[in-house]
Design an enzyme around this catalytic site. Structure first.
Site, PDB file in Angstrom:
ATOM      1  CG  ASP A 511      -2.036  -1.111   1.007  1.00  0.00           C
ATOM      2  OD1 ASP A 511      -1.759  -2.084   0.288  1.00  0.00           O
ATOM      3  OD2 ASP A 511      -3.122  -1.010   1.589  1.00  0.00           O
ATOM      4  CD  GLU A 745      -4.420  -4.604   8.882  1.00  0.00           C
ATOM      5  OE1 GLU A 745      -4.714  -3.725   9.712  1.00  0.00           O
ATOM      6  OE2 GLU A 745      -4.690  -4.521   7.681  1.00  0.00           O
TER       7      GLU A 745
END
Ligand code: 6A9
Length: 775
Positions: A511, A745
């Site tokens: 990302d 995460e």
């Protein structure tokens, strides 16, 4: 650039599935061909529910409602529910599962076990045990709601005793034939059970929570022994009737797509309830799968799983305590229990269509990164998932892998994020739904394939996969190629240079990891090059296995692993590491800029200040000065020669606490990197700019291990780094799991704390392989 006929034929290709025979033909998941896998917990977005691996399955599920305090209905996994913990303790991906859910004041244990038989996927039973926590006030009342719902086909008939006691539901559907769902009498409570039920229709499965919520009324009373002075009765919320929201006048009511039947039982904790699904074609049923026999079956499967887990991962031999082994079993179980079966169409944008269009509807059997926040398939996540799943049960890994390859179009593109069906769609804001046909994602399925090639079990599937793999490989090489031969460039970077401190590269999976500040054609990305080196090697190996001609893949592999060429394209002496190359400047910043009023303009009509990127020094073609995961890729994917002079320098960077090393794992971006922990916009917190990610740490630990096994000048260092990193990762993951109840995460690089979404039992569960030292 194209016009007329050419453009439309390209547009059509985007929406045309690859014409080679599917790896898994449409009926391969059917009850006839795969009876033992037909039913499963394939709705990972729910706390508890089951469906079949068929496009429009009848679904079953659990909701619950504590009758203490403000009513809050639980159904889909939501971070906002604030549960202290939930997740599978055991789940073998096939036969059974045991989950524990800690809500406020009570714990639910949800268990299921399947029993094969008949022609429609057999029977299954559920057992839900609800117990109060020691600290909670006595006499707490809880409602469980068991439901069954159709998805456009099949019928359900409720059977009601007295006024409100739903005892069972009979039904039939295309793939299940006739069946019965029985709600056995609950045990426990204080002897009083109150019943309610609902039988209604609604527009689809995505509306189930709302329908149930709006059907509750609080005018029911529950008799209790400890209910206090008012006649030992307590008011509670019960299912009454559903009245769809009024439509604007003249609007025709939407056709009922879903039939829903819900059984609600309300009683005092502790108690236990069982639900039985009985398939009509199951002829010689050896008695009901309930009570003692249900307990025996569950125990049998638990023992089997524990034994199998022991023999595959051998954690006891490595000195792990029983509690740590249970932790590893839970991690694996959540990966397996997170496998879903989805069916539907992606929404796709291509350069040949002005408007987004629907991709062909197709099934996907896949694991998901997170049951709460991203309960759907992600292409590059899955390659990591399958490393673990394939160790446990190669057949499950092959089934997922084949489903993913079957989503490929005629060009060789696979949509990166799979948002299939109305339930999945309802969880995603519109702007994130569209998938772009020019966008890639790392081909991590090759990681999984390399491991699966270790045995021949999947060879038939592999043969069917071969034409697709060839097309996939070519797609990367033709659409993601760089300007220079043997270089690569991720397409689909963010285009608006004013909005982002550094335009994101979602396609790379990393990302906001810093890349060239000004996206351009000259860019080349070292991570993608290394992914392609891996791909070429696995393609060559597969060709060999299938006795096909793999010459061109070997050829590519030789070039992509030529360390001199790699250095030529990607070694930055200034950075002391591998780097992307492109039109770049380090001198950018986000600044608040207030637009000026034009002469005579009303100052109130001037737009508010905006945070935009300012560039203080113009970009030029150079290596990108970001030190982090991307800089390590030639090492992470074994492109680097074990005797390469640069290996020692990468190890220095890894072990340097001012750069990548932390006591909890390797951080994504060096502390000294200009964008370390920098936000990308006002709303975009740093993501891959510092935090510790477990997929990359798995690759690092694995690379340390693999290189330590090869002849080379750094062996001793590799061994000690390997031990240290492995220990750091495992200690922190275990600690976080114990403290917070979840795997996360990412992990904070200063404190080790879990952050981002939870539970995240996708690639974070690779900890099992790190414990087992399976690389
Ligand atoms: C946003 C919000 C309810 C981001 O694990 C999945 C992916 C990874 O593939 C990727 O590498 N995650 C990583 O950088 C999560 C992406 C979630 C995007 C969905 C929509 C939904 O809100």
């Amino acid at each position: 650039a194209y016009s007329g006929y050419m453009r439309w034929s390209l547009a059509l290709r985007v929406l045309t599935l690859h014409p080679s025979p599917r790896v898994w033909p449409p009926n391969s998941s059917s009850s006839a061909l795969s009876p033992n896998m037909f039913w499963g917990s394939y709705r990972p977005q729910l706390y508890f529910g089951m469906k079949t691996r068929s496009p429009h399955s009848v679904v079953t599920g659990l909701m619950w409602l504590s009758q203490a305090g403000a009513p809050s209905l639980r159904h889909t996994c939501e971070q906002g529910d604030g549960l202290a913990r939930y997740g599978w303790l055991l789940h073998d991906g096939e036969n059974f599962g045991v989950q524990e859910i800690t809500d406020r004041g009570f714990t639910l244990r949800t268990e299921f076990v399947k029993r094969p038989g008949g022609d429609h996927g057999g029977d299954w039973s559920w057992r839900i045990r609800a117990s109060p926590q020691a600290s909670s006030s006595p006499g707490q009342i809880l409602s469980l709601m068991f439901y069954v719902a159709t998805d456009g086909q099949g019928t359900l008939t409720p059977h009601v005793a007295g006024r409100r006691h739903l005892t069972h539901v009979t039904g039939e559907s295309e793939e299940l034939g006739p069946f019965t769902l029985r709600f056995l009498t609950a045990e426990g409570g204080d002897g009083h059970v109150s019943y309610n039920y609902l039988s209604t229709t609604c527009p689809g499965l995505h509306t189930l929570t709302d329908v149930v919520r709006t059907s509750l009324r609080d005018h029911f009373t529950h008799p209790t022994e400890s209910g206090g002075s008012r006649g030992n009765k307590r008011r509670y919320f019960g299912l009454d009737s559903y009245h769809p929201p009024p439509l604007p006048p003249g609007t025709p009511a939407p056709p009922p797509h879903t039939q829903l039947v819900v059984h609600q039982l309300t009683l005092q904790l502790p108690f236990q309830a069982e639900v039985l699904f009985e398939s009509g074609s199951f002829q010689q049923r050896p008695g009901q799968l309930s009570g003692v026999s249900l307990g025996t079956e569950l125990d049998r499967h638990k023992t089997n799983m524990e034994n199998r887990f022991q023999s595959i991962f051998r954690l006891e031999e490595k000195g792990f305590t029983p509690d740590q082994v249970a932790f590893a079993q839970a991690a694996l179980s959540n990966m397996l229990g997170g496998m879903g079966y989805f069916y539907g169409s992606s929404v796709v944008k291509s350069p040949h269509n002005a408007e987004p269009v629907l991709y062909p509807a197709a099934p996907l059997y896949t694991a998901v990164p997170s049951r709460s926040f991203f309960p759907r398939g992600f292409l590059w996540d899955e390659g990591f998932h399958l490393l673990l799943i394939g160790r446990w049960n190669p057949s499950l890994a092959w089934q997922s892998l084949g489903h993913w390859l079957d989503l490929m179009n005629a060009d060789g593109w696979i949509p990166r994020e799979q948002i299939l069906g109305s339930e999945a769609r309802s969880k995603v804001p519109d702007e994130f739904v569209i998938q772009k046909s020019e966008n890639a994602n790392p081909p991590t399925l090759f990681l999984a394939l390399r491991q699966l090639l270790a045995n021949t079990e999947g060879d038939e599937a592999l043969r069917r996969a071969w034409p697709r793999l060839q097309t996939w490989y070519d797609w990367y090489n033709s659409t993601q190629a760089g300007l220079l031969p043997h270089t690569y460039r991720w397409r689909g970077r963010d285009q608006d240079p004013l909005r982002f401190l550094n335009p994101k590269t979602l396609t790379s999976g990393l990302d906001d990891y810093p890349r060239a500040s000004h996206p351009s054609e000259e860019e080349r990305h070292v991570d993608l090059r290394c992914w392609m080196a891996l791909a070429s090697q696995v393609m060559a190996d597969i060709a060999e296995r299938l006795e096909e001609d793999g010459g061109r893949y070997r050829h590519d592999h030789n070039i992509l692993t030529d360390n001199a060429l790699l250095d030529h394209h990607h070694w930055s002496e200034r950075l002391g590491a591998y780097a992307d190359y492109g039109n770049h400047t380090q001198n950018t910043a986000l600044e608040w800029v207030r637009p000026r009023a034009a002469p005579g303009q009303d100052p109130r009509s001037v737009p508010p200040p905006q945070l935009i990127r300012v560039v203080r020094k113009p970009p030029r073609l150079q290596y990108v000065g970001a030190l982090g995961y991307v800089s390590l890729f030639p090492f992470l994917l074994q492109v680097l020669d074990p005797s390469a002079p640069h290996l020692g320098r990468l190890l220095d960077l890894i072990r340097d606490a001012d750069k990548l090393w932390t006591p909890y794992g390797i951080r994504s971006l060096s502390k000294g990197s200009p964008l370390y922990l920098q936000r990308n916009t006002e709303h975009d917190a740093p993501y891959w700019r510092g935090p510790i990610w477990i997929n990359m740490n798995y690759l690092t630990v694995r690379a340390l291990y693999l290189y330590s096994q090869m002849e080379g000048p750094h062996r001793d260092r590799l061994v000690s780094l390997y031990r240290e990193l492995r220990q750091n990762l495992l200690a922190n993951l275990y600690r976080q799991y114990k403290n917070t109840g979840f795997l996360w995460e990412q992990y904070n690089d200063q404190t080790g704390q879990g952050q981002g979404c939870f539970p995240f039992t996708g690639w974070s569960s690779l900890l099992v392989l790190i414990m087992a030292e399976e690389y």
